[in-house]
Enzyme design. Structure first.
Site, PDB file in Angstrom:
ATOM      1  N   ASP A   1       0.846  -1.207   0.000  1.00  0.00           N
ATOM      2  CA  ASP A   1       0.000   0.000   0.000  1.00  0.00           C
ATOM      3  C   ASP A   1       0.880   1.256   0.000  1.00  0.00           C
ATOM      4  OD1 ASP A   1       0.865  -0.202   2.611  1.00  0.00           O
ATOM      5  OD2 ASP A   1      -1.127  -0.115   3.520  1.00  0.00           O
ATOM      6  N   SER A   2       2.208   1.059  -0.011  1.00  0.00           N
ATOM      7  CA  SER A   2       3.116   2.185  -0.262  1.00  0.00           C
ATOM      8  C   SER A   2       2.827   2.805  -1.626  1.00  0.00           C
ATOM      9  CB  SER A   2       4.583   1.717  -0.201  1.00  0.00           C
ATOM     10  OG  SER A   2       4.786   0.591  -1.036  1.00  0.00           O
TER      11      SER A   2
ATOM     12  N   ASP B   1      -0.873  -6.157   0.296  1.00  0.00           N
ATOM     13  CA  ASP B   1      -1.289  -5.521   1.556  1.00  0.00           C
ATOM     14  C   ASP B   1      -2.799  -5.384   1.632  1.00  0.00           C
ATOM     15  OD1 ASP B   1       1.010  -4.971   3.020  1.00  0.00           O
ATOM     16  OD2 ASP B   1       1.423  -3.122   1.907  1.00  0.00           O
TER      17      ASP B   1
ATOM     18  N   LYS C   1      -0.975  -9.393   3.513  1.00  0.00           N
ATOM     19  CA  LYS C   1      -0.199  -8.882   4.661  1.00  0.00           C
ATOM     20  C   LYS C   1      -1.078  -7.901   5.434  1.00  0.00           C
ATOM     21  CE  LYS C   1       3.520  -6.002   4.010  1.00  0.00           C
ATOM     22  NZ  LYS C   1       3.089  -4.741   4.633  1.00  0.00           N
TER      23      LYS C   1
ATOM     24  N   GLU D   1      -1.031  -5.299   9.141  1.00  0.00           N
ATOM     25  CA  GLU D   1      -0.189  -4.655  10.150  1.00  0.00           C
ATOM     26  C   GLU D   1      -0.786  -4.836  11.542  1.00  0.00           C
ATOM     27  OE1 GLU D   1       0.648  -0.556   9.153  1.00  0.00           O
ATOM     28  OE2 GLU D   1       1.178  -1.065   7.081  1.00  0.00           O
TER      29      GLU D   1
ATOM     30  N   GLU E   1       9.835  -4.033  10.211  1.00  0.00           N
ATOM     31  CA  GLU E   1      10.221  -2.743   9.627  1.00  0.00           C
ATOM     32  C   GLU E   1      10.816  -1.822  10.686  1.00  0.00           C
ATOM     33  OE1 GLU E   1       7.239  -0.828   7.210  1.00  0.00           O
ATOM     34  OE2 GLU E   1       8.467   0.973   6.954  1.00  0.00           O
TER      35      GLU E   1
HETATM   36  O1  KIV Z   1       3.655  -1.146   1.507  1.00  0.00           O
HETATM   37  C1  KIV Z   1       4.854  -1.432   1.572  1.00  0.00           C
HETATM   38  O2  KIV Z   1       5.663  -1.072   0.726  1.00  0.00           O
HETATM   39  C2  KIV Z   1       5.313  -2.199   2.716  1.00  0.00           C
HETATM   40  C3  KIV Z   1       6.794  -2.278   2.934  1.00  0.00           C
HETATM   41  C4  KIV Z   1       7.235  -1.057   3.641  1.00  0.00           C
HETATM   42  C5  KIV Z   1       7.184  -3.519   3.667  1.00  0.00           C
HETATM   43  O3  KIV Z   1       4.528  -2.704   3.473  1.00  0.00           O
END
Ligand code: KIV
Length: 260
Positions: free
Chosen positions: A42-43, A82, A111, A113, A179
């Site tokens: 989600d970056s 994510d 994934k 968090e 992280e």
């Molecule tokens: O969204 C992302 O790029 C991430 C990385 C920072 C691991 O979760």
């Protein structure tokens, strides 16, 4: 690539190579370069959309990018997507509905968090055919509470993180992203967990490494300290990605200068 194949690689002692990936062209290139995990992170809220945080990213957008990456990868890497902010925190059933959409779009794993508080959700998903990767340490979706500061630097923070990691493993996570935490703490988590750890700003002792693509291509105006620009000196994108993959596998990246 399915999870068992990835876990077999890690069990043989191979370092896992991961990069964020948001489109089909880069997915094809990364597969050619032998990247094991394509993280549809989600970056993309920052790297693709230009937002200041990951918070505005929607499930629809994650689905769209996952489909593109899956078409480019053609099964040559594990696709990890994510769950975006707001799509899974309310209840396990909400998380399952979101994860089901991402798996249908081509993700092999999702994934999320958070620590012990997410254990019930992890168990709910993993008992229903959804492989889950945990994410501990700096949690970008919690930026409003923590900012982008490194985590686990004092005794209490380290103890909490170790308990979170064990609770998530007990609940069924099969991979763990760590992280921005001290290397010694990442080393301890890696030793205690029976699942591979993937570090980003977490030192060299993790079972694999991940970077945000734009950070490792030198495209981020103020890159995090733990990133390295692999495009510097490379003659092509392919050469940069190959040199990242080689550096991770040889244990040459991250170096001491990339530790928090
Ligand atoms: O969204 C992302 O790029 C991430 C990385 C920072 C691991 O979760």
């Amino acid at each position: 690539m399915y999870l068992p194949q990835l876990l077999k690689k890690s069990a043989k002692g191979e370092k896992l190579v991961a990069l964020t990936c948001y489109d089909a062209s880069f997915a094809r290139l990364m597969v050619r370069c032998g990247v094991d995990i394509l993280l549809v992170g989600d970056s993309l809220g920052m790297t693709i959309q230009g937002h200041a945080t990951t918070l505005p990213v929607t499930l629809e957008q994650m689905t769209y990018h996952t489909e593109a990456v899956a078409r480019g990868a053609e099964g040559g890497a594990l696709i990890l997507t994510d769950l975006p902010f707001g799509s899974y925190q309310q209840a396990p059933e909400q998380a399952f509905a979101a994860a089901a959409r991402l798996l249908a779009a081509g993700a092999n794993m999702v994934k999320l968090e958070g620590g012990s508080i997410m254990a019930a959700t992890v168990a709910f998903l993993s008992q229903r055919g959804v492989p889950v990767c945990g994410h501990l340490g700096l949690l970008p979706q919690s930026v409003n509470q923590t900012g982008y500061a490194a985590q686990g630097r004092d005794g209490a923070g380290a103890t909490r993180l170790l308990r979170d990691a064990e609770d998530l493993m007990g609940a069924g996570v099969k991979l763990m992203v760590l992280e921005s935490i001290p290397s010694v703490l990442a080393e301890e988590v890696t030793q205690r967990l029976a699942v591979p750890t993937i570090g980003i700003g977490a030192g060299p002792y993790c079972n694999g490494q991940v970077l945000v693509l734009q950070d490792m291509l030198g495209l981020t105006p103020k890159p995090p300290r733990f990133a390295r620009d692999f495009m510097a000196g490379a003659l092509s994108l392919e050469e940069a990605v190959l040199s990242y993959a080689r550096a991770v596998r040889m244990g040459e990246f991250p170096g001491p200068e990339h530790c928090v």
